[in-house]
Design an enzyme around this catalytic site. Structure first.
Site: not given
Ligand code: SF4
Length: 343
Positions: A74, A92, A99, A103, A106, A325
């Site tokens: 994406e 972006c 990932c 986090c 996210c 974001c």
């Molecule tokens: S914000 Fe999301 S994409 Fe970025 S490092 Fe943390 S988990 Fe990974």
């Protein structure tokens, strides 16, 4: 033998010439094919990575591409007004499918890490934005799906190609890599920055917390990379002549917006050459937190300014289409992982 689409896309013009010579081909032909592909968008059909979704909110466009193995990337196109009043179109880019860093705020984290993207897959996002969607991309940020420092070889190669004056021609000062705080990655990116011609590339560090305790709650990477070690890596970047660092701070109600937090963040930054980018939290799917109110955002920014920080506010764009974001990621992905809900 001819140079394949992926080879042409993922190599700089000079590298393609060298490849052609090694393969016994005429370098002039490789040159022509390279310029045709990067500048004029020819051979688009050979990418076989069709756009499978586009979603728009205002000028913001999120698009998803399908890779050869069925996975998706994406990317988001974000038109903005620059500080000089000139229109900028920022792309972006994603560097991974999913990932691993988990986090808590996210959406991408809920997918887990599926795999790194190859250089050609990173650059296909640019190629499609430029030549299929006809967007005159001026700026690149590696802030899409994934932690760029976990796939840094591919990201640095993509940057070299994007900076090529015969192709995408994105100036180094308009290319930014954002990290959740991978110290080794920051140091390697610093070495890249020190090479001739790359001094202006930008670094953004997603800090998101005023202290170690809260950062551990929001960003599990903090257990491996302390805030102090991240700060030291940032200082090395600046000591080596790196440009001002963008400190990203996703403002999450009840987590990192207490009245004491602006001063704590300012103390952590001390006299580093940084600008804090306050990003109002964009709720991921099944979020335990709402978006912050306008009043709380204004108050937090005012307190940061009083504490002596340079501050920007990230304009919220694309929230309704999950393009903002921290909101990238496909909800249908099977390797969806449960996220811890802090506190
Ligand atoms: S914000 Fe999301 S994409 Fe970025 S490092 Fe943390 S988990 Fe990974």
């Amino acid at each position: 033998m001819t140079l394949q689409f992926d080879d042409l896309l993922s190599r700089s013009r000079t590298q393609c010439r060298e490849d052609a010579i090694k393969a016994g081909l005429r370098p002039g032909n490789a040159d022509d094919a390279w310029v045709e592909l990067h500048r004029h968008g020819c051979r688009q059909e050979e990418s076989e990575r069709p756009i499978i979704r586009t979603e728009e909110e205002g000028d913001t466009v999120k698009f998803a591409l399908r890779m050869h193995d069925g996975h998706e990337t994406e990317s988001v196109i974000l038109p903005m007004q620059g500080s000089t009043g000139k229109k900028r179109i920022t792309l972006c880019l994603s560097s991974q499918v999913g990932c691993a860093l988990g986090c808590a705020f996210c959406e991408t984290a809920t997918m887990g890490l599926i795999r790194n993207l190859e250089v050609a897959e990173i650059l296909t996002q640019w190629h499609v934005a430029k030549h299929t969607l006809k967007q005159d991309i001026t700026n690149i940020v590696f802030m899409g799906m994934g932690e760029p420092m976990q796939n840094l070889d591919a990201v640095l190669q993509a940057i070299e190609v994007l900076g090529d004056r015969s192709g995408a021609e994105i100036a180094p000062s308009r290319i930014s890599v954002s990290t959740a705080g991978r110290v080794k990655g920051i140091d390697r990116y610093r070495e890249f920055m020190n090479r001739d011609g790359w001094r202006q590339v930008r670094l953004a560090v997603s800090v998101n917390a005023p202290n170690e305790e809260i950062r551990k709650e929001l960003m599990p990477i903090t257990r491996a990379e302390s805030m102090e070690s991240v700060r030291n890596a940032m200082q090395r970047w600046l000591d080596d002549g790196g440009q001002k660092i963008l400190v990203e701070y996703v403002l999450i109600p009840g987590m990192n917006d207490h009245p004491d937090h602006p001063q704590q963040l300012a103390d952590w930054i001390q006299d580093m050459n940084c600008r804090v980018n306050v990003i109002p939290y964009n709720p991921r799917r099944d979020s335990p937190w709402p978006a912050p109110t306008e009043e709380s955002i204004d108050l937090f920014i005012a307190d940061l300014l009083s504490a002596g920080c340079q501050v920007n506010r990230r304009r919220t764009m694309g929230r309704d289409v999950m393009a903002a974001c921290g909101q990238l990621g496909n909800p249908e992905i099977k390797r969806r992982v449960p996220l811890r809900i802090p506190r």
